[in-house]
Scaffold this active site. Structure first.
Site, PDB file in Angstrom:
ATOM      1  N   LYS A  50       0.910  -1.263  -0.091  1.00  0.00           N
ATOM      2  CA  LYS A  50       0.026  -0.016   0.061  1.00  0.00           C
ATOM      3  C   LYS A  50       0.908   1.353  -0.033  1.00  0.00           C
ATOM      4  O   LYS A  50       0.663   2.121  -0.662  1.00  0.00           O
ATOM      5  CB  LYS A  50      -0.995   0.103   1.235  1.00  0.00           C
ATOM      6  CG  LYS A  50      -2.148  -0.895   1.048  1.00  0.00           C
ATOM      7  CD  LYS A  50      -2.819  -1.281   2.348  1.00  0.00           C
ATOM      8  CE  LYS A  50      -3.656  -2.620   2.124  1.00  0.00           C
ATOM      9  NZ  LYS A  50      -4.330  -3.087   3.119  1.00  0.00           N
ATOM     10  N   GLN A  94      -4.948  -1.687   9.215  1.00  0.00           N
ATOM     11  CA  GLN A  94      -4.743  -3.243   8.826  1.00  0.00           C
ATOM     12  C   GLN A  94      -5.289  -4.069   9.748  1.00  0.00           C
ATOM     13  O   GLN A  94      -4.911  -4.134  10.772  1.00  0.00           O
ATOM     14  CB  GLN A  94      -3.181  -3.194   8.555  1.00  0.00           C
ATOM     15  CG  GLN A  94      -2.911  -4.630   7.963  1.00  0.00           C
ATOM     16  CD  GLN A  94      -3.305  -4.564   6.485  1.00  0.00           C
ATOM     17  OE1 GLN A  94      -3.344  -3.766   5.658  1.00  0.00           O
ATOM     18  NE2 GLN A  94      -4.087  -5.842   6.088  1.00  0.00           N
ATOM     19  N   ASP A 117     -11.355   2.259   3.347  1.00  0.00           N
ATOM     20  CA  ASP A 117     -11.898   0.713   3.248  1.00  0.00           C
ATOM     21  C   ASP A 117     -13.280   0.655   3.098  1.00  0.00           C
ATOM     22  O   ASP A 117     -13.705  -0.404   2.787  1.00  0.00           O
ATOM     23  CB  ASP A 117     -11.266   0.104   4.705  1.00  0.00           C
ATOM     24  CG  ASP A 117      -9.762  -0.556   4.164  1.00  0.00           C
ATOM     25  OD1 ASP A 117      -9.464  -0.737   3.113  1.00  0.00           O
ATOM     26  OD2 ASP A 117      -9.171  -0.729   5.132  1.00  0.00           O
TER      27      ASP A 117
END
Ligand code: NDP
Length: 282
Positions: A50, A94, A117
């Site tokens: 990322k 994460q 997200d």
């Protein structure tokens, strides 16, 4: 005839290039905070990927690597700080988090406007009613891959195997928004192979290596393999038995090099969208 391979690397590179060009053209100063707790090796690889994508797109990435024993209070405090930091447009925590941390509580603490997200309940709800700011990265990436084939979703039989909140369910919603006729399968589904054989578009998000065999695939179908499974020999493989499926499908994604790179590209896109939401309010 063997299926056409859908090249997720190439398509994701094009999406990232669009993001890069948009940032350069509009001279945007976009920032993404990536929070990782503990030292799970798979999570470390995802976070590094990322960060690399951010660099490529011209997005500033801020990494917060916290020790395994970080308390929930400390993590929530960091989220609060990032929520009010003007340089941070997107916040990504994460997953999975270590067991003592409540993932739901942490995700719900992220400002919905920075939830790139699209895991926050309010963003999930917006996906449900089709009024969304961010699309969840993996399902959105799958849609891009389907679009790349030129196959119309409208009116097609779409079968999604898996009903998780991050892949299966939102995937089904996106297909439905494009007027697919959607069936969602799970571990209690009866006659799974039969249901799959009806699919013009088949999405496998199960998390079991080689779960979908050639006989479960309709001739000419679009097959999108979301699964990432590690075999005993260390190799990565998807949920679809590729060698068999490639002989039946019309289009198929490989693993690696299919859905995985798209997930990250869509994250980059969402981060720019987040910047616009935060800076172009009326
Ligand atoms: P989950 O484990 O949360 O969900 C798996 C789903 O598969 C569940 O709904 C489960 O059913 C269903 N399932 C399990 N066994 C069977 C079975 N025998 N028959 C039918 N259905 C079954 O996984 P995720 O959705 O988080 O992830 C799925 C896969 O996608 C994983 O391999 C993951 O690594 C990968 N992934 C890949 C990403 C990428 O970027 N490429 C991003 C996210 C995930 P039930 O609900 O009944 O238990």
């Amino acid at each position: 005839m063997a299926a056409k391979i859908i090249d997720g690397k190439e398509i994701s590179a094009a999406v990232k290039e669009q993001v890069r060009a948009e940032i350069e053209r509009d001279k945007l100063s976009v920032g993404l905070a990536v929070v990782i707790v503990g030292d799970d090796p798979a999570s470390r690889v995802y976070v590094n990927n990322k960060k690399k994508a951010c660099e490529l797109c011209g997005i500033k990435s801020y990494e917060y690597a916290l020790p395994e024993n970080t308390s929930e209070e400390q993590l929530l405090e960091l989220v609060d700080t990032l929520n009010s930091d003007k340089n941070v447009n997107g916040i990504l925590v994460q997953l999975p988090l270590p067991g003592h941390l409540n993932e739901k509580k942490v995700i719900e603490r992220i400002s919905p406007e920075k939830d790139v997200d699209a895991f926050h309940e309010s963003n999930v709800g917006r996906i449900m009613i089709g009024n969304y700011a961010f699309l969840p990265c993996t399902p959105a990436g799958c849609m891009e891959l389907i679009h790349s084939t030129g196959v119309e979703v409208a009116g097609k039989e779409c079968v999604v195997i898996g009903r998780s909140n991050i892949v299966g369910k939102p995937m089904a919603m996106l297909l439905l928004h494009e007027n697919g006729t959607v069936t969602v399968c799970h571990s209690k589904t009866k006659n799974l192979a039969e249901v799959c054989r009806r699919a013009d578009i088949l999405i496998a998000a199960v998390g079991r290596a080689n779960f979908v065999t050639g006989d479960m695939i309709k001739e000419g179908a679009v097959v999108i393999d979301v699964g990432i499974n590690r075999l005993d020999n260390g190799k990565l493989c998807g949920d679809v038995k590729f060698d068999e499926a490639v002989e039946k499908a019309g289009y198929i994604t490989p693993v690696p090099g299919g859905v995985g790179p798209m997930t990250i590209a869509m994250l980059m896109k969402n981060t720019v969208t987040a910047w616009r939401i935060q800076n172009e309010k009326h």
